[in-house]
Design an enzyme around this catalytic site. Sequence first.
Site, mmCIF file in Angstrom:
data_model
loop_
_atom_site.group_PDB
_atom_site.id
_atom_site.type_symbol
_atom_site.label_atom_id
_atom_site.label_comp_id
_atom_site.label_asym_id
_atom_site.label_seq_id
_atom_site.Cartn_x
_atom_site.Cartn_y
_atom_site.Cartn_z
ATOM 1 N N LYS A 12 7.523 38.922 54.263
ATOM 2 C CA LYS A 12 8.571 39.180 53.270
ATOM 3 C C LYS A 12 8.587 38.049 52.257
ATOM 4 O O LYS A 12 8.712 36.885 52.620
ATOM 5 C CB LYS A 12 9.925 39.281 53.961
ATOM 6 C CG LYS A 12 11.120 39.366 52.997
ATOM 7 C CD LYS A 12 12.441 39.295 53.749
ATOM 8 C CE LYS A 12 13.626 39.194 52.787
ATOM 9 N NZ LYS A 12 14.923 39.064 53.498
ATOM 10 N N ASP A 22 16.935 35.862 46.349
ATOM 11 C CA ASP A 22 17.725 37.012 46.778
ATOM 12 C C ASP A 22 19.188 36.826 46.419
ATOM 13 O O ASP A 22 19.925 36.115 47.089
ATOM 14 C CB ASP A 22 17.579 37.213 48.293
ATOM 15 C CG ASP A 22 18.345 38.448 48.773
ATOM 16 O OD1 ASP A 22 18.671 39.305 47.926
ATOM 17 O OD2 ASP A 22 18.603 38.544 49.984
ATOM 18 N N LYS A 81 25.691 38.952 46.920
ATOM 19 C CA LYS A 81 26.121 38.088 48.008
ATOM 20 C C LYS A 81 27.412 37.362 47.619
ATOM 21 O O LYS A 81 27.616 37.020 46.454
ATOM 22 C CB LYS A 81 25.037 37.043 48.326
ATOM 23 C CG LYS A 81 23.781 37.615 48.945
ATOM 24 C CD LYS A 81 22.769 36.516 49.220
ATOM 25 C CE LYS A 81 21.492 37.076 49.792
ATOM 26 N NZ LYS A 81 21.657 37.639 51.145
ATOM 27 N N ASP A 128 14.028 32.896 50.881
ATOM 28 C CA ASP A 128 13.862 34.257 51.386
ATOM 29 C C ASP A 128 12.415 34.752 51.283
ATOM 30 O O ASP A 128 12.138 35.897 51.609
ATOM 31 C CB ASP A 128 14.812 35.206 50.653
ATOM 32 C CG ASP A 128 15.309 36.330 51.541
ATOM 33 O OD1 ASP A 128 15.231 36.198 52.774
ATOM 34 O OD2 ASP A 128 15.775 37.354 51.004
ATOM 35 N N ASP A 174 21.336 44.514 49.411
ATOM 36 C CA ASP A 174 21.054 43.226 50.046
ATOM 37 C C ASP A 174 20.265 43.397 51.343
ATOM 38 O O ASP A 174 19.895 42.414 51.978
ATOM 39 C CB ASP A 174 22.357 42.463 50.308
ATOM 40 C CG ASP A 174 22.124 40.986 50.594
ATOM 41 O OD1 ASP A 174 21.068 40.461 50.182
ATOM 42 O OD2 ASP A 174 22.983 40.357 51.237
ATOM 43 N N GLU A 223 17.231 44.317 51.403
ATOM 44 C CA GLU A 223 16.040 44.584 50.585
ATOM 45 C C GLU A 223 14.735 44.190 51.259
ATOM 46 O O GLU A 223 13.676 44.738 50.961
ATOM 47 C CB GLU A 223 16.159 43.854 49.237
ATOM 48 C CG GLU A 223 15.740 42.388 49.220
ATOM 49 C CD GLU A 223 16.521 41.476 50.154
ATOM 50 O OE1 GLU A 223 15.927 40.515 50.669
ATOM 51 O OE2 GLU A 223 17.716 41.726 50.372
ATOM 52 N N ARG A 243 13.580 44.683 54.203
ATOM 53 C CA ARG A 243 12.952 45.772 54.954
ATOM 54 C C ARG A 243 12.276 46.786 54.029
ATOM 55 O O ARG A 243 11.339 47.478 54.430
ATOM 56 C CB ARG A 243 13.996 46.448 55.855
ATOM 57 C CG ARG A 243 15.133 47.138 55.137
ATOM 58 C CD ARG A 243 16.332 47.383 56.047
ATOM 59 N NE ARG A 243 17.010 46.138 56.371
ATOM 60 C CZ ARG A 243 18.058 46.060 57.174
ATOM 61 N NH1 ARG A 243 18.557 47.151 57.744
ATOM 62 N NH2 ARG A 243 18.631 44.890 57.419
#
Length: 508
Positions: free
Chosen positions: A270, A275, A282, A293, A352, A354, A356
């Site tokens: 990933k 993010d 967030k 991230d 959020d 995201e 996956r």
Amino acid sequence: MTALTLSTAAAPGLRADAIVIGVAKGAKGPVVAPGAEAVDKAYDGKLAGVLETLGASGAEGEMTKLPAPSGFKAPLVLAVGLGAVPAKDADYDTESLRKAAGVAARALAGTKKAAFALPLTDAADAGAIGEGALLGAYSFDAYKDNGKDPKAKNGKAPLAEVALLGGKPRDKAYKAAIERAAAVSEELNRARDLINTPPNDLNPEAFAAVAQAAAKEHGIKVQVLDVKALEKGGYGGILGVGAGSAAGPRLVKLSYTSSKAKKHLAFVGKGITYDSGGISLKPAGHNETMKCDMSGAATVFATVVAAARLGLEVNVTGWLALAENMPSGSATRPGDVLRMYSGKTVEVLNTDAEGRLVLADALWAASQEKPDAIVDVATLTGAMVLALGNRTFGIMGNDDAFRSALHEAAEEVGEPAWPMPLPEHLRKGMDSPTADLANMGERMGGGLVAGLFLREFVGEGITWAHLDIAGPAFNEGGPFGYTPKGGTGTAVRTLVRIAELTAAGDLG
């Protein structure tokens, strides 16, 4: 990078800035560890008593400095705690040595050379000490004004050279152990650099450029899919996550091949270079460290390069799913449906969630090559941090034996991990009335739900595991052992070990 050498020299006559010794925690007080006999002799055999007087107990991570005895060319002795004295006839475990070496290397920032006289019984010990020293000496100061030396650590340059006393420079096993320690540590530290780099300087395009340069240097084949290529290929997950950013997403494929390979491993990372949460923004206080991230992609990148440098007899393909998750007029909205690279549709209930989505596309791409196993790595869920804390990553998978092998490899190299289940009853929570599935399910067990989502995008019959490194990927506290503040590079050593075991035919 700190230089690493093996030395047969005696501690008293070695020109260095410090002699590093080990001290353990015994039942009746500190105990001087093997390797420090010459130092102890110079104190008339009373070094343990001197250390106790200075407050030393031998506890793990403890440091005690004292002047070197008369006749030594080094002016300083640094005693580092190893923890409890091993049981009778047992040696100090490699992780204790690795941690002690890391503590010492960090404490000796600003010095040119240190002689490490820690317990060293075989090549594995030499590798562990070397690895700990190189990882412990790490610093990230590219954005600090340190005067004359831009590489200085808080005004002090990292320890320049480590000499391992008791090493065997002409022994093939010792030489191989040191070379391995250097290759793995250098690439892990490169991953740390990427994780620590501010997102204004590391967007998906910039990350891809770093990967291309490293691939060229180490003979790795590289392919970069830009926005046009992703659109043509139908990578709806990666495109959907990156839709709100001015910096377009990328999918980077790194291929290391060996002419002697009998197995093929695929690692998927990933790579959310920043993010914000997207439209599902967030809350305050949760954005400041989101440059990390992309730790999964950094881990995969470092692993592929390390495999190439070590010349492992296994084919390793790395997939870096890179995007920046930002809110804007073009961003994916909650309620939107994305058509993924696999053809499945996903209703986005939370932008959020995201990671996956980008991993799903990359997992399906990796599956098309039908590797013997796929491992994805991601800072995926806060739920995993709640479950396992800040220093342990979770392992899920569709094969219990492979999950166990990953756990054993992680423990062997000193990376705390824990096997987690994928309960089938949690899958129903991702049912969607609009699409094939939703990117969210039940709140409780959210880390396991994410694993179940990813499983949907693994090709049939392919062994797969998922590492959720959300806790240990970024250390917001103080440094400990060989782990610095900031990006840690966690899981690199686990993946390298899995690649080594596969190459040796010891894994499946």
